[in-house]
Every structure is written in C-alpha cells, then in structure tokens.
Design a protein around this motif. Structure first.
Motif, PDB file in Angstrom:
ATOM      1  N   SER A  26     -69.770 -43.423 -38.347  1.00  0.00           N
ATOM      2  CA  SER A  26     -70.015 -43.239 -36.919  1.00  0.00           C
ATOM      3  C   SER A  26     -69.907 -44.577 -36.182  1.00  0.00           C
ATOM      4  CB  SER A  26     -71.404 -42.627 -36.716  1.00  0.00           C
ATOM      5  OG  SER A  26     -71.720 -42.576 -35.357  1.00  0.00           O
ATOM      6  N   LEU A  27     -70.464 -45.606 -36.786  1.00  0.00           N
ATOM      7  CA  LEU A  27     -70.390 -46.943 -36.184  1.00  0.00           C
ATOM      8  C   LEU A  27     -68.941 -47.442 -36.116  1.00  0.00           C
ATOM      9  CD1 LEU A  27     -72.108 -49.298 -35.094  1.00  0.00           C
ATOM     10  CD2 LEU A  27     -72.165 -50.198 -37.415  1.00  0.00           C
ATOM     11  N   VAL A  28     -68.184 -47.222 -37.182  1.00  0.00           N
ATOM     12  CA  VAL A  28     -66.774 -47.633 -37.209  1.00  0.00           C
ATOM     13  C   VAL A  28     -65.975 -46.854 -36.165  1.00  0.00           C
ATOM     14  CG1 VAL A  28     -64.663 -47.559 -38.601  1.00  0.00           C
ATOM     15  CG2 VAL A  28     -66.765 -48.476 -39.587  1.00  0.00           C
ATOM     16  N   GLU A  29     -66.218 -45.573 -36.041  1.00  0.00           N
ATOM     17  CA  GLU A  29     -65.519 -44.766 -35.037  1.00  0.00           C
ATOM     18  C   GLU A  29     -65.857 -45.243 -33.629  1.00  0.00           C
ATOM     19  OE1 GLU A  29     -66.675 -40.770 -35.981  1.00  0.00           O
ATOM     20  OE2 GLU A  29     -65.176 -40.582 -37.591  1.00  0.00           O
ATOM     21  N   LYS A  30     -67.111 -45.587 -33.407  1.00  0.00           N
ATOM     22  CA  LYS A  30     -67.525 -46.098 -32.097  1.00  0.00           C
ATOM     23  C   LYS A  30     -66.803 -47.417 -31.795  1.00  0.00           C
ATOM     24  CE  LYS A  30     -71.594 -47.615 -29.537  1.00  0.00           C
ATOM     25  NZ  LYS A  30     -73.034 -47.913 -29.616  1.00  0.00           N
ATOM     26  N   LYS A  31     -66.736 -48.294 -32.769  1.00  0.00           N
ATOM     27  CA  LYS A  31     -66.033 -49.576 -32.595  1.00  0.00           C
ATOM     28  C   LYS A  31     -64.542 -49.347 -32.338  1.00  0.00           C
ATOM     29  CE  LYS A  31     -69.430 -52.473 -33.395  1.00  0.00           C
ATOM     30  NZ  LYS A  31     -69.947 -53.384 -32.413  1.00  0.00           N
ATOM     31  N   ASP A  32     -63.948 -48.388 -33.044  1.00  0.00           N
ATOM     32  CA  ASP A  32     -62.532 -48.057 -32.823  1.00  0.00           C
ATOM     33  C   ASP A  32     -62.296 -47.573 -31.394  1.00  0.00           C
ATOM     34  OD1 ASP A  32     -61.660 -48.791 -35.329  1.00  0.00           O
ATOM     35  OD2 ASP A  32     -61.652 -46.748 -36.144  1.00  0.00           O
ATOM     36  N   ARG A  33     -63.198 -46.727 -30.900  1.00  0.00           N
ATOM     37  CA  ARG A  33     -63.062 -46.251 -29.516  1.00  0.00           C
ATOM     38  C   ARG A  33     -63.197 -47.406 -28.526  1.00  0.00           C
ATOM     39  NH1 ARG A  33     -66.227 -42.097 -31.612  1.00  0.00           N
ATOM     40  NH2 ARG A  33     -68.117 -42.959 -30.657  1.00  0.00           N
ATOM     41  N   GLN A  34     -64.135 -48.301 -28.791  1.00  0.00           N
ATOM     42  CA  GLN A  34     -64.309 -49.462 -27.916  1.00  0.00           C
ATOM     43  C   GLN A  34     -63.056 -50.342 -27.925  1.00  0.00           C
ATOM     44  OE1 GLN A  34     -67.852 -51.301 -29.489  1.00  0.00           O
ATOM     45  NE2 GLN A  34     -69.202 -50.253 -28.039  1.00  0.00           N
ATOM     46  N   LEU A  35     -62.510 -50.573 -29.116  1.00  0.00           N
ATOM     47  CA  LEU A  35     -61.298 -51.389 -29.221  1.00  0.00           C
ATOM     48  C   LEU A  35     -60.123 -50.730 -28.510  1.00  0.00           C
ATOM     49  CD1 LEU A  35     -61.437 -52.751 -32.882  1.00  0.00           C
ATOM     50  CD2 LEU A  35     -61.629 -54.054 -30.765  1.00  0.00           C
ATOM     51  N   ALA A  36     -59.991 -49.425 -28.658  1.00  0.00           N
ATOM     52  CA  ALA A  36     -58.904 -48.708 -27.988  1.00  0.00           C
ATOM     53  C   ALA A  36     -59.057 -48.808 -26.479  1.00  0.00           C
ATOM     54  CB  ALA A  36     -58.883 -47.241 -28.425  1.00  0.00           C
ATOM     55  N   SER A  37     -60.280 -48.681 -26.009  1.00  0.00           N
ATOM     56  CA  SER A  37     -60.543 -48.798 -24.570  1.00  0.00           C
ATOM     57  C   SER A  37     -60.231 -50.211 -24.076  1.00  0.00           C
ATOM     58  CB  SER A  37     -62.002 -48.443 -24.292  1.00  0.00           C
ATOM     59  OG  SER A  37     -62.320 -48.671 -22.957  1.00  0.00           O
ATOM     60  N   GLN A  38     -60.651 -51.209 -24.822  1.00  0.00           N
ATOM     61  CA  GLN A  38     -60.382 -52.602 -24.437  1.00  0.00           C
ATOM     62  C   GLN A  38     -58.890 -52.901 -24.498  1.00  0.00           C
ATOM     63  OE1 GLN A  38     -62.921 -54.849 -27.043  1.00  0.00           O
ATOM     64  NE2 GLN A  38     -64.723 -54.552 -25.759  1.00  0.00           N
ATOM     65  N   ARG A  39     -58.205 -52.367 -25.496  1.00  0.00           N
ATOM     66  CA  ARG A  39     -56.767 -52.567 -25.615  1.00  0.00           C
ATOM     67  C   ARG A  39     -56.051 -51.968 -24.405  1.00  0.00           C
ATOM     68  NH1 ARG A  39     -55.862 -50.015 -30.230  1.00  0.00           N
ATOM     69  NH2 ARG A  39     -56.376 -51.834 -31.467  1.00  0.00           N
ATOM     70  N   ALA A  40     -56.444 -50.769 -24.019  1.00  0.00           N
ATOM     71  CA  ALA A  40     -55.843 -50.120 -22.851  1.00  0.00           C
ATOM     72  C   ALA A  40     -56.126 -50.938 -21.585  1.00  0.00           C
ATOM     73  CB  ALA A  40     -56.377 -48.702 -22.697  1.00  0.00           C
ATOM     74  N   GLY A  41     -57.343 -51.457 -21.474  1.00  0.00           N
ATOM     75  CA  GLY A  41     -57.687 -52.300 -20.331  1.00  0.00           C
ATOM     76  C   GLY A  41     -56.852 -53.564 -20.287  1.00  0.00           C
ATOM     77  N   LEU A  42     -56.640 -54.183 -21.432  1.00  0.00           N
ATOM     78  CA  LEU A  42     -55.827 -55.401 -21.492  1.00  0.00           C
ATOM     79  C   LEU A  42     -54.368 -55.115 -21.142  1.00  0.00           C
ATOM     80  CD1 LEU A  42     -57.298 -57.188 -24.632  1.00  0.00           C
ATOM     81  CD2 LEU A  42     -57.467 -57.923 -22.248  1.00  0.00           C
ATOM     82  N   ILE A  43     -53.868 -53.980 -21.563  1.00  0.00           N
ATOM     83  CA  ILE A  43     -52.487 -53.609 -21.229  1.00  0.00           C
ATOM     84  C   ILE A  43     -52.359 -53.400 -19.725  1.00  0.00           C
ATOM     85  CG2 ILE A  43     -50.755 -51.779 -21.462  1.00  0.00           C
ATOM     86  CD1 ILE A  43     -51.619 -51.577 -24.433  1.00  0.00           C
ATOM     87  N   ARG A  44     -53.349 -52.731 -19.121  1.00  0.00           N
ATOM     88  CA  ARG A  44     -53.330 -52.550 -17.658  1.00  0.00           C
ATOM     89  C   ARG A  44     -53.418 -53.900 -16.949  1.00  0.00           C
ATOM     90  NH1 ARG A  44     -56.787 -48.207 -18.893  1.00  0.00           N
ATOM     91  NH2 ARG A  44     -58.595 -49.442 -18.283  1.00  0.00           N
ATOM     92  N   LEU A  45     -54.244 -54.795 -17.467  1.00  0.00           N
ATOM     93  CA  LEU A  45     -54.375 -56.130 -16.881  1.00  0.00           C
ATOM     94  C   LEU A  45     -53.069 -56.907 -16.991  1.00  0.00           C
ATOM     95  CD1 LEU A  45     -56.252 -58.219 -15.576  1.00  0.00           C
ATOM     96  CD2 LEU A  45     -56.884 -58.954 -17.881  1.00  0.00           C
ATOM     97  N   GLN A  46     -52.399 -56.803 -18.125  1.00  0.00           N
ATOM     98  CA  GLN A  46     -51.120 -57.479 -18.308  1.00  0.00           C
ATOM     99  C   GLN A  46     -50.082 -56.940 -17.329  1.00  0.00           C
ATOM    100  OE1 GLN A  46     -49.137 -56.680 -22.026  1.00  0.00           O
ATOM    101  NE2 GLN A  46     -47.991 -58.581 -21.949  1.00  0.00           N
TER     102      GLN A  46
END
Length: 118
Positions: A26-46
C-alpha cells in the motif's frame, strides 16, 4: 497438541507477515501515485516553460525587426552609410543572445545618430 500449537503459531506468523506485506504494498502504491502525479506536473511545467521561451523569442524577434526598420530609416539620413546593418551585425549566429546583442548595437547606433541630429 504440539502440532496444533505449531500450526497456530504458523498461522499467526503468516497473518502478521501478510499484514506487513499489504502495508508495504500500500505504501509503495501510494509512492508510485505520488511520483506519477509529480512527473505529470513536471511535464506540464516543462511545456509551460517552453511556451514562455517561445513567446519571449517571438517578442524579441518582433522588437528586433522594428529596431532594424528604424535603423534603416535613420541610416538614410547619412548617405554612404547604408551598410550600417552589416557593420553592426558582426558575426551573428542563430542564437537568441547574439540576436539581442545585434539589436542592442542597432539601438545604440540609432540613439547616437538621433542625439547628434537634435
């Protein structure tokens, strides 16, 4: 009786390990979701950054074209100086910083000529 106790201990241990595994998963899945969200945010920022840079380039290019036209008009006041654009251009490459320096040179030359007239 020993067999039953052993089975109960094993059952208890299995439940405990399964609970730990589920918590970690559950913790790993939560971290994966956070990373995916941050990755999407960084792509939008770029993408936004590239858009802003493109807009800056367009504005600077337009400003440069206006200064070139002004310089051409001012250079007509001084016969024999029509090659001023070539003189001030120097070795301009296709870099934005070189373009800005070229425009700055043209602007300075134009201002100096206009000050002499006034």
């Amino acid at each position: 009786k020993d067999l039953k106790e052993s089975r109960n201990r094993l059952k208890h241990k299995t439940k405990l390990l399964l609970k730990q595994y589920r918590n970690k998963r559950s913790l790993v899945e939560k971290k994966d979701r956070q990373l995916a969200s941050q990755r999407a945010g960084l792509i939008r920022l770029q993408t936004l950054h590239q858009s802003v840079e493109s807009n800056h380039y367009i504005v600077i290019h337009h400003l440069g074209q206006q200064i070139i036209q002004t310089t051409k008009l001012v250079s007509t006041l001084w016969p024999g100086r029509s090659e001023i654009l070539l003189e001030l251009q120097g070795e301009k490459k296709d870099k934005l910083s070189d373009w800005i320096m070229f425009i700055d040179n043209l602007s300075s030359w134009t201002i100096n000529k206009l000050v002499k007239v006034s």
